[in-house]
Scaffold this motif. Sequence first.
Motif: not given
Length: 551
Positions: A368-379, A384-387
């Motif tokens: 399950v790759p989520v392009g552009g997923a970041t740990v900075s925005g994971i919470q 935008k990615t809704q990772a």
Amino acid sequence: MDLVSIILPTYNRQKFLAQAFASIRAQLHTHWELIIVDDGSSDDSAELISALVEGIEDKVRFIQQENQGPAVARNTGIKLAKGDYIAFFDSDDEWLAHHLSDSIVAFTKHPEISWVYAACKRIDFSTQEVVLESTFYTNNKPNPLFNLKAKIDGNLHIIQDKNAACCQIFDGIDSGLQNSVIKKAVFDEFLLPEYRIGEDRLFILMALKANFTLAFIDNIHVLYNVHDENISDTSAGDERFDRRIVAMQRLLESYEQANNYVHLNNKEKKALNTRLALDYFWKLGYSLQQQAGYYDDAIATYKKAIKLCPLSYKFWKTYLSALLKYKFKQYSPESNKTKLLVLGDSHTETFRLKALQRYFPQYIFKVVPVGGATVSGIQNPNSKTQALPIFEKNITEFSPDKVIIQLGEVDTGFVIWYRAEKYQVSVDKMLIQAVENYTNLLSKLTNSAQVICISTVLPTIKDKQSWGEIANARKEIKATQLERTELTLKFNQRIQEYCLTHDIDFISLDLESLAENGIVSDKLMHSDPNDHHYNQAVYSSMLVKYLMPIL
């Protein structure tokens, strides 16, 4: 001459802006103002726009705001508009030269019209092949909007049918915002519903129910570019199921709110329930969730659709068949294998390679790759990615025995630097926050399965490199490739330290990935100079070597 206020919302659309301005400048109707609303772009849009407005500065207003979605950006522009007419330009599309002039002629000849729109031609942006000649026709046959009662003047159809709202709900009347010119008076009554997807369909329904007169011109006015970044794209053929599922869910959720915006009669309510049921069942449940292997989600969606239309034989037949297949799959010999879930950003696409998976025949892989997923925005619930929701859903659905995770490339190469500059804090402080977010995620994952964490890949974008959309979006970061690499190494070291003290397997690929000059080895560079990912063949071999002792 009538003033048209052109509203152009844009978000990281730098590569489309030159053609957008050329298209607007080419309009035969020249009395317009242009209101550009930059919705929090992180590319060089602002710098480019400054150059593109040369010579027409007096006709242009440029507004910058935090990212809130296209509907909010359009409403920002509407509130500033001075024209009698509003036209929306989607930054990745093109208007043909006659779009504004033909629309204004229709308004002038028929003052009762409040909204006029024309057809789009859909074009594959990368190949320039025509995907659809006209959005008003399907398989060369006219769409249902032509069945509506209308006053016809040449190729202008002025809709005069009390069932127009029903048609919009069930079939659509093939209007959008990018192919429309609308009297300002419509927006004096209400603004756009502020959904990220589906706001246009709902707004059209609102206008019809408020008895505004809509008319369509049976001619091509807009070239609609089809590309990977269309935020509402849910088209078949795009294999990024998670992205398409989120888009379809948001689209349906916005349309479910119709009753909160307009009063529907019984016929319209029935049409809405039927449309929602069909879309939930076939578009979301069958074509997306079931095909992606999200059987629990698909079954739940089927039930929702059946509740809306309980007498549909096809619904029941497909639902029961899917239920039997799901139960059989649960107890098949394949289900005795160990389930391995791979989560991460686009670099984890490498795990899809059959050549890699063949080394581990005892596992069922789900990648399950989520392009552009970041740990900075994971919470961030509005990311935008809704990772994180995607990861959590896959953990619940797949119930993995083991989880492989790899994140951080976007953070160390771009986000940490960007956030440090934006908030005027040190890079180290942003690094600490990113590490904390990642370790919190790792802690949650360990409650569900054995976790294997792989070091994030090293930066591949070289200094002053200008190729490719990814590199161009990160040009504003002044850190050199060596500095970004050093930050990545520091990030990986801190994650490794956490894993060692929390009984999490950590695979460090840093030493093998580094060249003597302190940046990524040339052997890992992709053969396509426009691709910032590692060479998959080389990278997969490296992964197999380090995974074999663990798996």
